[in-house]
Design a protein around this motif. Structure first.
Motif, short mmCIF file in Angstrom:
data_model
loop_
_atom_site.label_atom_id
_atom_site.label_comp_id
_atom_site.label_asym_id
_atom_site.label_seq_id
_atom_site.Cartn_x
_atom_site.Cartn_y
_atom_site.Cartn_z
N TYR A 239 -3.49 -5.13 4.83
CA TYR A 239 -2.45 -4.76 3.88
C TYR A 239 -3.00 -4.40 2.51
O TYR A 239 -4.00 -4.97 2.07
CB TYR A 239 -1.48 -5.94 3.65
N VAL A 240 -2.32 -3.48 1.86
CA VAL A 240 -2.44 -3.34 0.42
C VAL A 240 -1.10 -3.79 -0.15
O VAL A 240 -0.08 -3.12 0.06
CB VAL A 240 -2.73 -1.88 -0.02
N VAL A 241 -1.11 -4.96 -0.80
CA VAL A 241 0.13 -5.50 -1.36
C VAL A 241 0.24 -5.01 -2.80
O VAL A 241 -0.67 -5.22 -3.60
CB VAL A 241 0.13 -7.05 -1.29
N ARG A 242 1.37 -4.36 -3.08
CA ARG A 242 1.49 -3.71 -4.39
C ARG A 242 1.88 -4.67 -5.51
O ARG A 242 1.41 -4.54 -6.64
CB ARG A 242 2.56 -2.61 -4.31
N ASN B 250 -4.86 -7.88 -2.24
CA ASN B 250 -3.83 -8.85 -2.63
C ASN B 250 -3.34 -9.74 -1.49
O ASN B 250 -2.15 -9.98 -1.33
CB ASN B 250 -2.66 -8.15 -3.34
#
Lengths: 234, 234, 234, 234, 234, 234
Positions: free
Chosen positions: D5-8, D149
């Motif tokens: 994931y890329v958690v914003r 993140n």
């Protein structure tokens, strides 16, 4: 640009010479060759009692990537030893029982790896001996290029394709194939010589006498005393 | 102010799932879970051939102090694995045969410690398997507080109370209890799949063909040559 | 100017005391002595199941040079343990089966080395136990002076000639010969005491009760809770 | 299957609290928080005199692969600190002056990396402070997935996205954002308290008196003597 | 029998090429060469801000013995870099200000050593830069043979006599002299290219866009989410 | 039973001798004493350019516990150097600016620690030099006994109370106070001698000629050749 190769042909040493060096063992072969060729102690035997010698098939991989080990299998022949390195330090488990199964099918007799191995219980059960920097199960990918059968450095030692690899409980030693016959002959002499020495030492002869070290000790200023004369500071 | 807790209740995974993951082993469970959960190779099996899985009871201690291990025993249940850490690096022998006796009486099946163990010959004799950073006899005190069943970090890996701990000759892997069934199922598939692969490889099929790696090798610019074209610099 | 000595006479402890400490083992002797004397975990047993105790004959060598080990053999007596150190860190294989043969002929019962050993398969076959920093075949020279039977530091621990050396699977502990009888007596009490404790713990008594640790845990502010109250940060 | 994931979105702490903790420094914040949160000493300041605090943006990468650092830049905001880890140990130089330029453009104030950095002279010249396990120029690829993140472990310490990261010449400490105000308040008290203590100590008051340690020393059996009574063995 | 040589003649690279590679620096030269040639991070700069490049004069010594460094001085020429290794691992201070004085008199511009150096304050004062495994004052002898200008392995990297050695705050990189012109040209392109990239990144362009990484991230299954969907286990 | 002491009286060396050894520096004093007394390179200078010498006040602490450092302050006198060790390996920050303030008030001139220090920026600002195994902020307790002014082992070297401690950028060396005058005299000679050698070397004289090493090289079988005769294997 870096180039990546799989080199198919490797000049291998005479099997009889290789067998003689395996029987001599790592310590004796290393001494007979003039104290060269040892891999550092970070690469350790991962089983007890195995002793092998064979021709090096070398592999260099990206850390965390075992693609090139798969590529190397094809160029292996019976009696070879796979020598695996990574372009930067790694302990990942890039080798396990499936690769060992594949290598056994090609007649490969063992693995020397400057990274990690896994499935170690199975490897022991299969009688496929490994010498490695680590036992670790960390999985790896197949994404980056590397080379097969180029010169590599493993545990601080240069290893060239076709080098004679000797491995036992003492670790791993490599020798240029061209020096094999000469080293095997020197090792045979050394073994005979050591048998004689062993007999003398067992009978109580002292090494300082057998090697004539007393004059050297005197020259170096080593004093024999009954009691330590001063404050005993080492 | 730091707080120190002994947490009594821990949600444990289904024993059947745990047993399936033990049988799968560390390497397979780690892969089936998507390559997560491995403790680093600094924690090693201190016996050969043991394979366990259980629920994590976690302990964090002051270095050189095993007070909290004693406090942890009470909250252990049959099938648990004790996971011991220290608040700063330590190799002290904070666990030995008396604590193992006490844990065995509670049904605990093994120890994972990011510090040292002692009485290792007795532990092997009692069939109480341990995975630890060191074997060292250094004695410890019982003077400083810590916690039981809080999240801890062991060998670079987060371990939560109730996590499924899998340990064998390859090392130690932990998984969230909630992911157990999914990972056990994936591991079963992987095992079946690997049996098939093993058969093919044993029959001489190459991994580069079985995994269809030749196009990737070509894409990555790896060249097949008979002889190394240049000066052979790795 | 540095002086180099071979000291011939060493005061050795009473053989009965030494035997009692060997039977007590490293962990118990270390505890009975007040938690002193342990060598660091970098020196490890290189075989499983050996337990010895004897009088220290100490050697200090130049790195990569085993001349002084040869000089030390002459001053060894039956029951002694050779303790080898180097003036700077080294893993070289300065000890192998020939030196072990010579020591066995003098009645020496084992080696403790802060450097490397080689011929490890032979040493195991000869039942000559070794505790060392490394197994490595690297050959050494005989060119530089050192001393025999001066105080040395091995794995961070001061060792004096004549110290009682206890070594088993847990590592190595040294004690001044003068403290031997007192420590042996304390160890005997400890062993009796531990047998009683072991029985209680096996029957399910908790350490927190047996050692009366609950008041201490309360004093230190350790709280017992059913569930972790906050965000669970360790 | 592992998910990447890329958690914003990340919850960040109050900038005033962060600034107060930066001014308190690593040692004081760590103490004020109850001795938690320190990263191990393997991660070191790579410049002298920098002191920062900010919100953690965490990254986990495949070893030898910096793809996810590039992905992380986009979610950074002014005042953030990038915290980089790898899924297995690595010292590769996966961060250099180009990435620092990009981060500076986003207002990021520093880097904490459990791997290597390069272009260190440029980084110092740009006033972009870094704390890392190594300085090494080893190049990396962009080929394998990871996450941005998610919780990570750096130098043995759990780091969550949005944690307050404090870094100075003493190393790196992380705290949950939720604990920031309480720890900042405790740190302020501690600083005032230490100023008073410092004055007393500078005037010659002894710590054993100021902290009332004499009764404890007596309780623990520490004896004051003019001369060491026995053979002085430590 | 091992042979020991002092090889007098070494083919050196073109000084203009060497100067270009020095200006490019270690990281850029390593990349321009295809990510080869780096020495491991165990060899570190022992001063800040020095950047050199020159031709390798290689030395291999017995551990604890600097005889061969003295022998190497004679074959050095202006612009050379001395590269010192030992036949087994050593941190001894085999190089200090007298040897530096001698090398400066020959025009040698720096030292790379896989062992220790001493007199470090003087070396810094003399502006003689060193890259070494350790700073340690341990004295050495002059008793055992070795070689000058044979291939050696330093920090895991093969170094041949006449190789171009580039060293700066990032560490040390070596390249075959024959590849110098090609690598210098590639480095020049890379530097120009990086200047452009640096400008874009400073202006706020993201690396994921500049390198077109978004399709790769998508292919690799990296998901962009606002919040972490599950239990947040890394 | 272990005994714990604070020993009040220590025999200190002559201040003029101590000053002479400080001016000679670590490397020269170590050589002048016959290559003894060096602490291992794991203890490093934590500032640049400091050079001190003083009398050792020794402390041994439980890991993670700085109680005994507080107890040691009282027995320190102007010109002393505090030498701190732990009973098992530790990198905890058991020493910081408050303790330094207290020591400065007693006239203590520096710290040598086989563990960690913190508040390093403040220590540098206060001009209180430290040599330590680590910089780490990890907080410690005051709960377990230890001793002051008993013999200790720091970084592999025995240190006795009252020993002369010399510390500079090269590390730390200790000498028995009784040997101070003799070593100071030998150091003075060595310094004079080295000045002469330095002049010769700067003028281009080779070390192989100045030390008359050519016959030794010939005796050892080192061959001078123009080109490497064989395959160049190191």
């Amino acid at each position: 640009m870096a180039s990546h190769y799989v080199v198919r042909d490797v000049d291998r040493a005479d099997p009889a010479v290789i067998a003689a060096l395996r029987d001599a063992g790592v310590a004796t072969a290393h001494e007979a060759a003039g104290r060269i060729g040892l891999l550092g102690p970070s690469i350790q035997a991962r089983q007890a009692g195995s002793a092998i010698a064979g021709s090096a098939i070398t592999v260099t991989c990206h850390p965390g990537d075992n693609l090139m080990i798969h590529a190397a299998v094809e160029v292996c022949r019976p009696g070879d030893v796979l020598v695996v390195t990574t372009t930067s330090p790694s302990t990942d488990g890039m080798f396990g029982d499936l690769l060992a199964t594949s290598l056994l099918a090609r007649g490969v007799i063992g693995l020397v790896s400057d990274a990690g191995v896994r499935d170690i219980a199975s490897l022991r059960g299969m009688d496929f001996p490994v010498w490695s920097r680590a036992v670790h199960a960390q999985g790896t990918v197949k994404a980056s290029p590397g080379s097969v059968n180029v010169p590599v450095v493993a545990a601080g030692q240069l290893v060239r394709p076709g080098d004679i690899v000797i491995a036992d409980d003492d670790g791993v030693c490599v020798l240029p194939a061209s020096r094999g016959p000469e080293v095997a002959a020197a090792a045979a002499k050394r073994i005979a010589n050591e048998a004689e020495k062993r007999e003398k030492l067992a009978a109580g002869t002292l090494g300082v006498d057998m090697y004539n070290l007393r004059p050297l000790l005197a020259d170096l200023g080593v004093e024999y005393v009954d009691r330590l004369p001063d404050d005993g500071r080492a």
